[in-house]
Design an enzyme around this catalytic site. Structure first.
Site, short mmCIF file in Angstrom:
data_model
loop_
_atom_site.label_atom_id
_atom_site.label_comp_id
_atom_site.label_asym_id
_atom_site.label_seq_id
_atom_site.Cartn_x
_atom_site.Cartn_y
_atom_site.Cartn_z
N GLU A 44 0.85 -1.20 0.00
CA GLU A 44 0.00 0.00 0.00
C GLU A 44 0.88 1.24 0.00
O GLU A 44 1.94 1.26 0.58
CB GLU A 44 -0.86 0.04 1.27
N HIS A 85 -4.62 6.65 0.34
CA HIS A 85 -3.84 5.41 0.35
C HIS A 85 -4.37 4.49 -0.73
O HIS A 85 -5.42 4.73 -1.31
CB HIS A 85 -3.81 4.75 1.73
N HIS A 106 -5.25 0.54 -2.19
CA HIS A 106 -5.61 -0.84 -1.88
C HIS A 106 -5.08 -1.71 -3.01
O HIS A 106 -5.44 -1.47 -4.16
CB HIS A 106 -7.14 -1.00 -1.79
N ASP A 109 -9.65 1.92 8.38
CA ASP A 109 -9.60 3.14 7.56
C ASP A 109 -10.58 4.17 8.10
O ASP A 109 -10.27 5.35 8.23
CB ASP A 109 -9.98 2.85 6.09
#
Ligand SMILES: [Zn+2]
Length: 114
Positions: free
Chosen positions: A15, A61, A63, A74
């Site tokens: 990630e 971010h 995935h 999250d």
């Protein structure tokens, strides 16, 4: 946006995580969080790694899978960090692979200002 997709691709299958800097809900800059945190999962990022900066409006971010819905962790992170959060999903091909959420994890509209 191209930057976010590019960095996400670069760190795949790990990630990528970063903070968004801007005014109100307009993202002006992406701060990449130091590389030592990559691969541990973004939510493990220590809050003290994040610069204290009042222009931080949220987070971004990636995935590595094809699902860009926020995880439970999250959502907890979103609550603490600001009003705008982006999640990019694999294969990071374009804006359809990026979703925007508000602090409570509700999907919000993402548009690109030229
Ligand atoms: Zn996530």
């Amino acid at each position: 946006m191209a930057f976010i997709l590019g960095v996400s691709k670069k760190y795949h299958p790990s990630e990528f995580g970063g903070m968004l800097r801007g005014k109100n809900d307009v993202i002006e800059e992406v701060l990449v969080i130091p590389a030592t945190t990559y691969g541990n999962g973004f939510v493990d990022t220590r809050m003290d790694m994040i610069p204290i900066d009042h222009s931080i409006i949220g987070s971004v971010h990636s995935h590595p899978g094809s699902d860009y819905r926020p995880s439970r962790a999250d959502l907890e992170f979103f609550l603490k960090t600001g009003p705008v959060h982006l999640i990019a999903r694999s294969p990071y091909a374009g804006i359809t692979d990026v979703a925007a959420y508000d602090r409570s994890g509700k999907r919000i509209r993402l548009s690109i200002l030229q």
